[in-house]
Each structure stands twice: as C-alpha cells, then as structure tokens.
Design a protein around this motif. Structure first.
Motif, mmCIF file in Angstrom:
data_model
loop_
_atom_site.group_PDB
_atom_site.id
_atom_site.type_symbol
_atom_site.label_atom_id
_atom_site.label_comp_id
_atom_site.label_asym_id
_atom_site.label_seq_id
_atom_site.Cartn_x
_atom_site.Cartn_y
_atom_site.Cartn_z
ATOM 1 N N LEU A 523 -11.956 6.475 10.229
ATOM 2 C CA LEU A 523 -12.892 5.878 9.278
ATOM 3 C C LEU A 523 -12.419 6.108 7.839
ATOM 4 C CD1 LEU A 523 -15.622 4.472 8.792
ATOM 5 C CD2 LEU A 523 -16.681 6.742 8.766
ATOM 6 N N GLY A 524 -11.892 7.291 7.564
ATOM 7 C CA GLY A 524 -11.383 7.569 6.220
ATOM 8 C C GLY A 524 -10.204 6.688 5.857
ATOM 9 N N PHE A 525 -9.261 6.516 6.776
ATOM 10 C CA PHE A 525 -8.117 5.642 6.512
ATOM 11 C C PHE A 525 -8.568 4.197 6.275
ATOM 12 C CE2 PHE A 525 -5.000 8.616 8.822
ATOM 13 C CZ PHE A 525 -4.554 9.122 7.621
ATOM 14 N N ALA A 526 -9.505 3.720 7.087
ATOM 15 C CA ALA A 526 -9.988 2.349 6.921
ATOM 16 C C ALA A 526 -10.643 2.161 5.559
ATOM 17 C CB ALA A 526 -10.980 2.007 8.037
ATOM 18 N N THR A 527 -11.408 3.147 5.110
ATOM 19 C CA THR A 527 -12.070 3.043 3.808
ATOM 20 C C THR A 527 -11.057 3.043 2.675
ATOM 21 O OG1 THR A 527 -13.992 4.186 4.750
ATOM 22 C CG2 THR A 527 -13.840 4.061 2.352
ATOM 23 N N LEU A 528 -10.028 3.879 2.784
ATOM 24 C CA LEU A 528 -8.990 3.892 1.755
ATOM 25 C C LEU A 528 -8.272 2.549 1.668
ATOM 26 C CD1 LEU A 528 -7.387 7.424 2.242
ATOM 27 C CD2 LEU A 528 -8.842 6.658 0.361
ATOM 28 N N LEU A 529 -7.969 1.951 2.813
ATOM 29 C CA LEU A 529 -7.315 0.640 2.804
ATOM 30 C C LEU A 529 -8.233 -0.423 2.214
ATOM 31 C CD1 LEU A 529 -5.604 0.751 6.320
ATOM 32 C CD2 LEU A 529 -4.494 0.960 4.086
ATOM 33 N N ALA A 530 -9.535 -0.301 2.476
ATOM 34 C CA ALA A 530 -10.478 -1.256 1.900
ATOM 35 C C ALA A 530 -10.521 -1.136 0.378
ATOM 36 C CB ALA A 530 -11.869 -1.031 2.489
ATOM 37 N N LEU A 531 -10.456 0.096 -0.136
ATOM 38 C CA LEU A 531 -10.418 0.279 -1.585
ATOM 39 C C LEU A 531 -9.203 -0.414 -2.197
ATOM 40 C CD1 LEU A 531 -11.493 4.005 -2.051
ATOM 41 C CD2 LEU A 531 -12.777 1.967 -2.662
ATOM 42 N N LEU A 532 -8.092 -0.357 -1.501
ATOM 43 C CA LEU A 532 -6.894 -1.057 -1.976
ATOM 44 C C LEU A 532 -7.137 -2.561 -2.032
ATOM 45 C CD1 LEU A 532 -3.933 -0.655 -2.821
ATOM 46 C CD2 LEU A 532 -3.297 -0.953 -0.419
ATOM 47 N N GLY A 533 -7.842 -3.078 -1.043
ATOM 48 C CA GLY A 533 -8.176 -4.498 -1.058
ATOM 49 C C GLY A 533 -9.103 -4.862 -2.203
ATOM 50 N N PHE A 534 -10.104 -4.012 -2.482
ATOM 51 C CA PHE A 534 -10.998 -4.281 -3.617
ATOM 52 C C PHE A 534 -10.211 -4.339 -4.922
ATOM 53 C CE2 PHE A 534 -14.415 -1.746 -1.118
ATOM 54 C CZ PHE A 534 -14.549 -2.808 -0.235
ATOM 55 N N TYR A 575 -17.946 -7.537 -6.790
ATOM 56 C CA TYR A 575 -16.813 -8.325 -6.335
ATOM 57 C C TYR A 575 -15.970 -7.573 -5.311
ATOM 58 C CZ TYR A 575 -18.095 -11.138 -10.381
ATOM 59 O OH TYR A 575 -18.780 -11.908 -11.279
ATOM 60 N N ALA A 576 -16.500 -6.504 -4.726
ATOM 61 C CA ALA A 576 -15.810 -5.774 -3.657
ATOM 62 C C ALA A 576 -16.221 -6.375 -2.319
ATOM 63 C CB ALA A 576 -16.149 -4.287 -3.729
ATOM 64 N N ALA A 577 -15.777 -7.572 -2.071
ATOM 65 C CA ALA A 577 -16.179 -8.294 -0.860
ATOM 66 C C ALA A 577 -15.083 -8.359 0.191
ATOM 67 C CB ALA A 577 -16.624 -9.714 -1.221
ATOM 68 N N MET A 578 -13.838 -8.287 -0.227
ATOM 69 C CA MET A 578 -12.712 -8.402 0.713
ATOM 70 C C MET A 578 -11.923 -7.098 0.739
ATOM 71 S SD MET A 578 -10.712 -9.965 2.828
ATOM 72 C CE MET A 578 -11.058 -11.735 2.823
ATOM 73 N N PRO A 579 -11.904 -6.404 1.859
ATOM 74 C CA PRO A 579 -12.563 -6.687 3.130
ATOM 75 C C PRO A 579 -14.018 -6.220 3.135
ATOM 76 C CG PRO A 579 -11.294 -4.686 3.320
ATOM 77 C CD PRO A 579 -11.044 -5.192 1.930
ATOM 78 N N SER A 580 -14.768 -6.681 4.112
ATOM 79 C CA SER A 580 -16.177 -6.304 4.228
ATOM 80 C C SER A 580 -16.292 -4.962 4.949
ATOM 81 C CB SER A 580 -16.950 -7.371 5.003
ATOM 82 O OG SER A 580 -18.244 -6.885 5.330
ATOM 83 N N LEU A 581 -16.684 -3.925 4.193
ATOM 84 C CA LEU A 581 -16.911 -2.630 4.845
ATOM 85 C C LEU A 581 -18.244 -2.600 5.577
ATOM 86 C CD1 LEU A 581 -15.497 0.181 2.544
ATOM 87 C CD2 LEU A 581 -14.642 -0.703 4.710
#
Length: 715
Positions: A523-534, A575-581
């Motif tokens: 879950l932590g890795f997925a959230t970090l990758l999502a932050l990169l997408g934002f 505007y933090a929509a991609m990706p959808s957490l």
C-alpha cells in the motif's frame, strides 16, 4: 570503588577499523551531514533580517540603539539569563550581518561538538558498524531536530549548555573542572542546576559543590555588573518566569501544561508541585541507577529531561535532552530495539500536527507531545541495564524462510527478510499518521495550474472517446435522476475511502501479522507511485471541466468564474485525479481480502468494495474511467515491487512458524531456543550476570566492574 578524582570514564566504544567499505559509508554520511548543514545555513540566511535571529536581536538590539542598563527585560523579548547577556556583551560591537553569520557558524560548530561527544559516550559493547557511523548520524539527527532548528532561527545559546554538561559528565575526570563546566551551563540555563543534585546522589559531592559554587559566582558577577537587569530576572521574573507567555505551546514544561489545561489558583499550584515532585523523584532515581550501570549518556539525558520538565519555562529550543535519550536501549527483542529511537526521532524532527490529527480530543497530547516524551523517557521507558543479557544480544526476530519465486534474481534485496512477529502498535500508528501527513503535503504541493489540468482532462476525454469508454456523462446524469442512488454513492465516496483500508490493516495486524507487513508495504509503494502521478500529470476530474456539463453531486455547484472556486481548493489538490487512489486503495483492499480470507463469502464481500468504489467515483463525476485504470496500475506495481524486492509473501501463520532449535555441539551445554526467550537448560553464570562479552563480532574483552560509569565514591 573509584575515588572521585578518577572521574567518570565514559562508556564510549573503542575506535574500530572498519575497512574500505566502512570508510565509504562514513564518507557518504558526512556528505549528508554537510548537505544538511548547508541547507540550514542557506534557508536561514535567505530570510529577511527582521525574520531571523529574533532572540539575538532582542538581546543585542543591533540595527538600532543598544539596550541601556536595566532595560534588558523591559519588553519581555529577551528571555536569557543576565550572565548570558554579560558573557556575550563583547559581541554587540559586531555589525548585524557579521554577528548573524558568526553566530550561525558558531552554533553549527557547537552542534558538531555535541554530536561527537554524544557518539563517543555510547555504552559498550558496540559493534564496529555501530561505532563507525555514530558521529555523523548523531550530527545529522541534531541538525534535523526541532530544538536545533529553532536555535538557528532564533539565535539562541541553548546548544552551549548541553555541550558543557556533556563535557563535564562524559569527558573530564577532574571534580573541579566537572563542577565548573556544569555550573557555567546552569548559569546559562538555571534549570540545569538539577545536575548538582544528580552529582550529589551519585557520590560526586565535591563536583556538586563546585557546580553550585560556580553557578552562584556567575550569578553574583552578573548582578554586580548588571544589577537592575539581574534584579528584574531573579526577583520580578523568577528564573525567567513571565518572560513571554508561559501558556504558549512553545513552553513545553509542566507549568505550561497546567496553564494550558485551564487550571489556576491554589489548585494549579498544588497539582504542579505534586507532579513535579514525582517527576523529580522518579527521574533522578532512574538517572542515578543508569549512571551507576555505566550508561552515562543516558543518565545525563534523563536528568536533562527532568530539568526541562520541572523548569518554569522550557522553550522548544531547550529540549535537546530528549533526543539524547536514543542512547538508551529499550526492548528485549531485536524487532523492538528500534521502537523508542524511531519514535523519539519522529517526535523531535516533525511538527506535532504531522504526528497527531487536528482533533479536539487529541489536542492535550498534540500540544504537549515534546513534554510528554521527556517525562516518559525520564520516568516510564524501561531501558535495559548492561547486566541484562538482552542489552548486548536482543532476542532474535522470527523470520519466514525465503520463498521460491518464478522470477530469476528475486528477491533483489535478500537482507529484507520477512518478519513474522507483530510490529509495535504505537510506532505503527505513528508511522501511518506521519506517512499520511507527508502524503497530504506532497499531494497539495503537486497541484498544477488550472489550464494544464483542464488540458489534460481534454486529453483523457479524447482517449476515452476513441476507446469507447466515455461513459461518465451518462452515468453521472443517471445517478442525479435517481435520488436514492445519488445519496448512496455520495455517502460511499465520502465515508469508505479511509475506513475500509484502516479496517483491513487492523484485522491483519490482529489476526495475520505475518501478512500485515506485506500488505502495508504494498500500500505504501502504491501511494508513493500515485504521488508521482499527481506531480507529473495534474488532471481536472469531470466535475471540474466547465464545458462538459457534469454535475458535482458531492461538493455542489462550482463557480468556475473564480480561480479559487470550490470549497476544498484551499485544503486539498483538486487536480490529483490520475491515478485514482479512491479506486486504488479499494482495489488493494479487495486483493488483500481475496488473497487472505479463509472463506468464499469473505472473498466475495471483499470484491464488492472496489466495485462500489468505481461506481461512486464515476457516478459522482469525481474521476474518469481511466483514473481507475491508473489506480489499478499503481496497486499492481506496489505489490510487484514488494515481490521483486523482498520475495513472495509468507504462506504460513505466525503461530505455525518456529525457527529450528540449534543443536548443541558435542560436550557443549544447553543452547537457548531462538526467538522463544527461554532456554533448554540452566543459563551459564557468566551469561546470567553479564560479566563477560562475546569476542569477535559480538564485542570486546570483559569489562571491569563499573567501567564507563559513575559509581558512588566517598564525599
């Protein structure tokens, strides 16, 4: 027993030659320290003159007319002692810029000196890989700590008393020099006069007498030179009381806590005296015990924690003692050994709002977290004594055997072993809170411009039309026409995003600790990758695309004519929509439940959450369909990273895992069972009383009784 003239030999570890690899590691650590120091200096010197060195300016009054005699405490801006003002008087001749630069570089040198002395005062036995990086690690932690950062910002002298006490307790062997150093430190910070009591209780009565004498002489000298200011400090504002508002959160003392709780009058005084007496009694007794045990640095840190707790005012820059308590070893298991140091480092380096949520119920803890940590260190934390077997050799952690993977070269990090035991709950909650706070701040900082976000929204809409996935508008308007469905999806969108993942983590922590770390790390890795997408792809969700006619069912009608439209614009990155957490976290829940649930109905129930979530994010116009695809991709990448780095997840329950019991060599005695904390037979006397230390990788030669610590000596 040692005579007092023999002094206090520190329990520092002997130098260790770590070879080329250790030398490279030390060089890298010192480069990190240099980068932290340069960053601190640049950040400080970039501030306008009126926003830095506030306490220094209140003392020196540079940039204007110097303060005349008797006006040092007129406006309450200066809170130091008259002795400090007297000692630093010659520096007033320097210009504003020269004094600021000199003060900054001088404070940096003091911080490095504190780190060197503290690192060399660590108790034995110490492994070579612990000794080698100890100094740069200590200096780095000091530079990151809130007290040191406040000292730089305010232009305070609070690092100097800490260094003087450490030199007196951990370096010098002469009673007069020891007492003189601590006495001068108390002249800068009167609460440190409590170290005279500590010296007396440990049998160093001559040093205690010198401490009191030097403190009195310094105060008398300051009174003779600055009589009006000294009278104001000691009589009108006893020991600094009343200089500044003691009820402010910055005052982390018991007196400040009592005021913030709303107590006043005789009741407040009685409560304060009772609590202060208990803290002094328990804290000093523990400090004396650890000093006699040879843990000098820990004993000094505990005494400092007591001093700042019972002082009338203890501003944040005076709480460096709390960070020094990381020298103590708490926890009998190897996996528990880092709980206290990590908790202290988090408390001492991060603002309280990152550690605890902004809830009225938690405000007494959040506003006093530094004080509570100091009191806990002084009175509650069960630090180990050197005679205890687990001090040098904690109980080994139970790990899962490495699983076979179909991928060649997996795991990439073979030292990342699967721990099967349950992590510390308090530390886990603290790390989750800190991680979420950091996630929120990075998410907010990653906000792009409105034009860029809307342009990306048009790109996503065009791609969906090409792929025949543009169903958002039809679904959104169908939901609006169905009242009960709109209410259900609005409630689901706003309520289940955090509740379900936290519930899954809680169940795993209690029922499946062997899989908890695996799921939490993914879950932590997925959230970090999502932050990169934002950060890389700010995207306007459908509800914030003015020309497409979507209806925001959750937040209401938006006024697109204003650049700061929307009720949440100032609080979150819209505007933090991609990706959808929203979908990513729900899919993580579904994957974990399907992988670990023992019954079919549980797995089916776990799949309903991502299904309802994707309906909610599309029906409420908060995400595009491709946002959900992006959320699924980061979750898959999170699980994939854990697999590649650490190998497959454990397939056994904790209760079923047992490390094989070691077999004794022929003629050898009984061998302890790894991870059980029990032995198969009597423990050898040498191990039980801690008189010997393992050679080679385990440490050095046996130590003489009392080496490295204070033992009672004749007065």
């Amino acid at each position: 027993m040692k005579r007092e003239g023999g002094g206090l030999a520190t329990a520092g570890a002997a130098p260790v030659d770590g070879g080329g690899g250790a030398g490279t590691a030390r060089l890298l650590l010192w480069l990190v320290v240099t980068a932290l120091g340069v960053r601190q200096l640049v950040a400080l010197l970039r501030l306008p003159p009126g926003e830095r060195f506030l306490d220094l300016e209140a003392w020196a009054a540079f940039g204007g007319v110097p303060r005349p005699s008797g006006e040092l405490y007129a406006d309450g801006g200066y809170s130091g002692t008259p002795f400090a003002a007297l000692v630093l008087t010659p520096l007033k001749r320097a210009g504003e810029q020269g004094l600021g630069l000199g003060w900054t570089f001088g404070t940096l040198l003091l911080v490095v000196a504190v780190g060197v002395v503290a690192a060399r005062a660590l108790p034995r036995p110490a492994q070579g890989r612990t000794v080698l990086p100890a100094v740069p690690v200590a200096v780095a932690l000091l530079l990151l700590s809130l007290p040191v950062r406040n000292t730089f910002f305010l232009g305070q002298t609070s690092v100097l008393p800490v260094l003087l006490v450490l030199l007196g307790c951990c370096v010098t062997r002469d009673a007069r020099a020891r007492g003189a150093l601590i006495g001068v430190a108390a002249a800068f910070q009167p609460a440190l006069l409590l170290f005279a009591v500590f010296l007396w209780c440990t049998g160093h009565r001559r040093a205690a007498g010198w401490t009191a004498g030097v403190f009195g002489a310094a105060a008398a000298l300051a009174w003779a030179v600055l009589p009006e200011d000294s009278a104001a400090y000691w009589l009108r504002h006893p020991a600094g009381l009343g200089l500044g508002d003691p009820a402010e959160v910055a005052n982390q003392s018991l007196y400040g806590l009592v005021l913030r709780l709303g107590l006043s009058g005789p009741v407040a005084l009685l409560v304060l005296l009772a609590v202060a007496a208990v803290v002094c009694h328990v804290g000093l007794r523990r400090a004396v015990r650890y000093a006699e045990d040879g843990q000098t640095l820990l004993a000094v840190a505990l005494t400092g924690c007591v001093a700042v707790a019972v002082a009338p005012v203890s501003w944040q820059h005076q709480l460096l003692w709390v960070l020094l308590t990381v020298a103590g070893r708490a926890g009998r298991g190897a996996s528990d050994r880092y709980v206290w140091p990590v908790a202290v480092v988090l408390v001492m380096t991060l603002p309280a709002r990152m550690l605890l949520p902004n809830m009225e119920l938690l405000s007494p803890v959040r506003d006093n977290i530094l004080l509570l940590t100091a009191v806990a260190a002084a009175c509650c934390v069960p630090f180990l004594r050197r005679a205890e077997r687990e001090f040098a050799r904690p109980r080994p952690t139970v790990h899962a055997p490495p699983g076979a993977s179909r991928l060649r070269g997996v795991p990439l990090l073979p030292f990342w072993r699967r721990v099967l035991t349950r992590p510390n709950l308090l530390l886990e909650l603290l790390l989750i809170r800190v991680g979420y706070s950091a996630y929120s701040q990075v998410r907010m900082a990653a906000a792009g411009s409105r034009a860029t976000a809307e342009a990306h929204g048009e790109q996503i809409h065009a791609i969906e039309r090409f792929l025949l996935l543009d169903i958002e508008h039809r679904v959104n308007h169908a939901v609006v026409r169905t009242g009960w469905l709109e209410g259900f999806l609005n409630f689901y969108y706003t309520s289940f995003h955090f509740v379900v993942p936290l519930t899954v983590l809680g169940v795993l922590y209690v029922r499946r600790p062997d899989a908890y770390r695996w799921a939490r790390t993914a879950l932590g890795f997925a959230t970090l990758l999502a932050l990169l997408g934002f950060w890389l792809y700010p995207l306007a969700p459908p509800r914030l695309m003015p020309a497409l006619g979507f209806i925001d069912t959750v937040h209401g009608v938006q006024d697109f004519s204003r650049p700061d439209y929307g009720s949440l614009t100032a609080f979150t990155n819209q505007y933090a929509a991609m990706p959808s957490l929203h979908f990513g976290w729900s899919l993580w829940c579904g994957v974990v439940v399907v992988a670990l649930a023992p019954k079919l109905w549980m797995r089916l129930l776990g799949l309903l959450h991502p299904l309802f979530t994707v309906c909610a994010i599309v029906g409420t116009a908060n995400h595009w369909v491709l946002d959900a695809v992006g959320g699924a991709m980061v979750v898959a990448a999170g699980f994939g990273l854990v697999h590649v780095l650490a190998g497959p997840r454990p397939r056994v329950r904790t209760g079923a895992m047992r490390e094989p019991a070691p077999q004794p060599a022929p003629g050898a005695g009984p061998v302890p069972v790894a991870g059980s904390g029990q032995e198969t037979g009597p423990v050898p006397e040498a191990v039980r009383d801690g008189a010997t230390r393992a050679k080679g990788a385990g440490g050095g030669e046996p130590e003489a009784e009392g080496e490295g610590g204070w033992v009672p000596s004749p007065g």
